[in-house]
Motif scaffolding. Structure first.
Motif, PDB file in Angstrom:
ATOM      1  N   UNK A 123     -22.788  33.469 114.718  1.00  0.00           N
ATOM      2  CA  UNK A 123     -22.522  33.865 113.339  1.00  0.00           C
ATOM      3  C   UNK A 123     -21.042  33.862 112.989  1.00  0.00           C
ATOM      4  N   UNK A 124     -20.174  33.635 113.978  1.00  0.00           N
ATOM      5  CA  UNK A 124     -18.752  33.546 113.653  1.00  0.00           C
ATOM      6  C   UNK A 124     -18.443  32.287 112.849  1.00  0.00           C
ATOM      7  N   UNK A 125     -19.347  31.297 112.890  1.00  0.00           N
ATOM      8  CA  UNK A 125     -19.147  30.060 112.133  1.00  0.00           C
ATOM      9  C   UNK A 125     -19.557  30.212 110.683  1.00  0.00           C
ATOM     10  N   UNK A 126     -20.125  31.375 110.330  1.00  0.00           N
ATOM     11  CA  UNK A 126     -20.518  31.613 108.956  1.00  0.00           C
ATOM     12  C   UNK A 126     -19.277  31.653 108.073  1.00  0.00           C
ATOM     13  N   UNK A 127     -19.298  30.909 106.986  1.00  0.00           N
ATOM     14  CA  UNK A 127     -18.153  30.841 106.087  1.00  0.00           C
ATOM     15  C   UNK A 127     -17.369  29.552 106.216  1.00  0.00           C
ATOM     16  N   UNK A 128     -17.600  28.781 107.290  1.00  0.00           N
ATOM     17  CA  UNK A 128     -16.906  27.508 107.445  1.00  0.00           C
ATOM     18  C   UNK A 128     -17.530  26.453 106.535  1.00  0.00           C
ATOM     19  N   UNK A 129     -16.706  25.654 105.866  1.00  0.00           N
ATOM     20  CA  UNK A 129     -17.178  24.654 104.907  1.00  0.00           C
ATOM     21  C   UNK A 129     -17.564  23.355 105.606  1.00  0.00           C
ATOM     22  N   UNK A 130     -18.550  22.663 105.001  1.00  0.00           N
ATOM     23  CA  UNK A 130     -18.926  21.315 105.414  1.00  0.00           C
ATOM     24  C   UNK A 130     -18.234  20.335 104.483  1.00  0.00           C
ATOM     25  N   UNK A 131     -17.731  19.240 105.023  1.00  0.00           N
ATOM     26  CA  UNK A 131     -17.057  18.225 104.208  1.00  0.00           C
ATOM     27  C   UNK A 131     -18.061  17.626 103.232  1.00  0.00           C
ATOM     28  N   UNK A 132     -17.684  17.571 101.957  1.00  0.00           N
ATOM     29  CA  UNK A 132     -18.582  17.028 100.940  1.00  0.00           C
ATOM     30  C   UNK A 132     -18.785  15.535 101.154  1.00  0.00           C
ATOM     31  N   UNK A 133     -20.048  15.035 101.025  1.00  0.00           N
ATOM     32  CA  UNK A 133     -20.279  13.593 101.184  1.00  0.00           C
ATOM     33  C   UNK A 133     -19.600  12.815 100.076  1.00  0.00           C
ATOM     34  N   UNK A 134     -19.237  11.582 100.396  1.00  0.00           N
ATOM     35  CA  UNK A 134     -18.508  10.764  99.431  1.00  0.00           C
ATOM     36  C   UNK A 134     -19.408  10.182  98.355  1.00  0.00           C
ATOM     37  N   UNK A 135     -20.733  10.068  98.635  1.00  0.00           N
ATOM     38  CA  UNK A 135     -21.648   9.462  97.683  1.00  0.00           C
ATOM     39  C   UNK A 135     -22.837  10.381  97.478  1.00  0.00           C
ATOM     40  N   UNK A 195     -26.411  19.303 107.513  1.00  0.00           N
ATOM     41  CA  UNK A 195     -26.706  20.654 107.009  1.00  0.00           C
ATOM     42  C   UNK A 195     -27.592  21.422 107.980  1.00  0.00           C
ATOM     43  N   UNK A 196     -28.576  20.747 108.527  1.00  0.00           N
ATOM     44  CA  UNK A 196     -29.454  21.397 109.504  1.00  0.00           C
ATOM     45  C   UNK A 196     -28.680  21.826 110.744  1.00  0.00           C
ATOM     46  N   UNK A 197     -27.826  20.908 111.260  1.00  0.00           N
ATOM     47  CA  UNK A 197     -27.055  21.247 112.466  1.00  0.00           C
ATOM     48  C   UNK A 197     -26.110  22.418 112.210  1.00  0.00           C
ATOM     49  N   UNK A 198     -25.471  22.429 111.028  1.00  0.00           N
ATOM     50  CA  UNK A 198     -24.562  23.539 110.729  1.00  0.00           C
ATOM     51  C   UNK A 198     -25.329  24.856 110.598  1.00  0.00           C
ATOM     52  N   UNK A 199     -26.509  24.788 109.998  1.00  0.00           N
ATOM     53  CA  UNK A 199     -27.335  25.997 109.886  1.00  0.00           C
ATOM     54  C   UNK A 199     -27.734  26.508 111.262  1.00  0.00           C
ATOM     55  N   UNK A 200     -28.145  25.605 112.160  1.00  0.00           N
ATOM     56  CA  UNK A 200     -28.507  26.019 113.510  1.00  0.00           C
ATOM     57  C   UNK A 200     -27.300  26.582 114.255  1.00  0.00           C
ATOM     58  N   UNK A 201     -26.096  26.000 114.023  1.00  0.00           N
ATOM     59  CA  UNK A 201     -24.889  26.516 114.676  1.00  0.00           C
ATOM     60  C   UNK A 201     -24.579  27.934 114.194  1.00  0.00           C
ATOM     61  N   UNK A 202     -24.783  28.179 112.909  1.00  0.00           N
ATOM     62  CA  UNK A 202     -24.553  29.534 112.379  1.00  0.00           C
ATOM     63  C   UNK A 202     -25.555  30.512 112.965  1.00  0.00           C
ATOM     64  N   UNK A 203     -26.806  30.048 113.140  1.00  0.00           N
ATOM     65  CA  UNK A 203     -27.825  30.928 113.731  1.00  0.00           C
ATOM     66  C   UNK A 203     -27.445  31.285 115.163  1.00  0.00           C
ATOM     67  N   UNK A 204     -26.906  30.319 115.916  1.00  0.00           N
ATOM     68  CA  UNK A 204     -26.523  30.581 117.305  1.00  0.00           C
ATOM     69  C   UNK A 204     -25.213  31.368 117.403  1.00  0.00           C
TER      70      UNK A 204
END
Length: 408
Positions: free
Chosen positions: A261-273, A250-259
């Motif tokens: 913003x075209x990645x805003x809206x892309x989903x993260x795969x839900x954890x299995x557990x 989650x932190x890495x995806x947030x930092x990627x969006x900050x760098x």
């Protein structure tokens, strides 16, 4: 800022060290307490055992032997082997220590003891003196360091002199000659009835018990620390997989969006557990999509408003240009009017003029020709000529001059 993974690691290490130290200290403390309790129990056993010997000698052995030997003993006879319970206890205790190879210390100590082996040392002398001053004092125990080694020391009130004992302890003349010959005329004489004469001193060595406690503490601590270390490592790995890893993603995806913003809206795969992490990841995806939609809407609104502002700005620029032209024209008109008004004001008021020559008076009684004055104060120009009336008048004047005769 410290990452959550590093923070958890530091907390695990700190808690591990704290718990480890607490375990080592607690185990060692309880082992020492156990060693001390065992020393106390051993001291009581030794004391009870030797008191039983005293009771046996005083109540059974000596009376029987005295009865059997009355017809044979002379008044001078004395044998400490069966006549002195203190002697018997000391000898039996020596046999016991030799057989058990025990290193305990037992002494029925006294000041000016009959046997030098029972003479009280300075510490024991002080306790006997305290017993005589305080009749309520019965026993005292402590841990003493003797010759660099720890001992559990028990001091207990001993025997008081009885009348039956004064025959051997009052005066040397009253005692059996054999006793005086063996021990001399000064040791343990001049005692009084009910006088406290001895104390029981027991010392149980603690060095070996402490060493055993330290060894057991070390082994138990190693075992517990190993179990705790493995458990903590498994807990940390489990926590890293189920919590810290997804949080890092989650932190890495947030930092990627900050760098970017075209990645805003892309989903993260839900954890299995982990229900909480699945809910947190789903909430993050919803928030990311919502922000994407909000951003796109805001971009469109910004473009529309920018176009409107650019159109309005162009109109304002045109209006400003027109206003500047009008302002220039108005300024020119104002200047013209001000110049005209200035010219008008120059000739305003009363002008002093000579009624005969028509000269105009300036300041300081300076007189100027009318033409010169007006030329200085206005833009008017003069061209000189002569009017008909003046021409006729001038002509008449010239003729009258010619006709007048010269003066003689």
């Amino acid at each position: 800022m410290v990452s959550a993974k590093k923070l958890f690691l530091v907390l695990y290490v700190a808690s591990f060290v704290t718990v480890a130290a607490a375990i080592v200290v607690t185990v060692n403390y309880h082992q020492r307490e156990q060693a001390l309790a065992e020393a106390q129990e051993k001291a009581h056993l030794i004391l009870d055992h030797n008191m039983a010997i005293h009771s046996y000698f005083s109540n059974q052995l000596k009376p029987h032997v005295f009865d059997l030997s009355d017809r044979y003993r002379t008044p001078e006879y004395f044998d400490p082997v069966w006549m002195s319970s203190t002697y018997a206890v000391r000898e039996i205790d020596a046999y016991n220590k030799a057989l058990s190879r025990s290193d305990y210390y037992y002494k029925e100590c006294a000041v000016n003891a009959r046997s030098p082996k029972n003479e009280a040392d300075p510490f024991e002398r002080a306790f006997i003196a305290d017993l005589k001053r305080d009749i309520s004092l019965n026993a005292r125990s402590d841990i003493r360091d003797i010759d660099g080694k720890p001992y559990f020391v028990v001091m207990r009130r001993g025997e008081s002199m009885e009348k039956s004992c004064l025959r051997c302890h009052s005066m040397p003349q009253s005692a059996p000659a054999e006793l005086v010959r063996q021990y001399g005329e000064t040791r343990s004489f001049n005692r009084q009835d009910r006088e406290l004469v001895s104390a029981i001193s027991i010392r149980i060595p603690l060095q070996q018990a402490y060493a055993s406690a330290n060894e057991l503490s070390f082994k138990l601590s190693v075992l517990l620390l190993t179990i705790l270390g493995v458990s903590s490592a498994l807990q940390f790995l489990f926590m890293d997989r189920l919590l810290l890893g997804p949080l890092g993603e989650l932190r890495d995806r947030t930092m990627a969006i900050i760098r970017d913003d075209s990645k805003l809206g892309e989903d993260i795969v839900l954890p299995s557990q982990g229900t909480e992490l699945r809910e947190l990841t789903g909430a993050f995806n919803d928030l990311s999509r919502h922000l994407r939609a909000e951003k796109d809407g805001l971009v469109g609104q910004v473009k529309e408003r920018t176009a409107e502002l650019e159109t309005l700005n162009r109109k304002l620029e045109q209006d400003v240009a027109e206003r500047k032209v009008i302002q220039g024209e108005l300024a020119a008109k104002v200047q013209e009017l001000e110049a005209a008004l200035a010219k008008v004001r120059i000739l305003e008021g009363v002008i002093p003029i000579c009624s005969y020559c028509k000269k105009i008076r300036k300041d300081e009684e300076i007189w100027q020709q009318m033409e010169q004055y007006i030329s200085e104060h206005t833009d008017a120009m003069f061209s000189h000529g002569i009017c008909p009336s003046c021409f006729a008048e001038m002509k008449e004047g010239l003729q009258s001059k010619r006709e007048k005769p010269p003066e003689s």
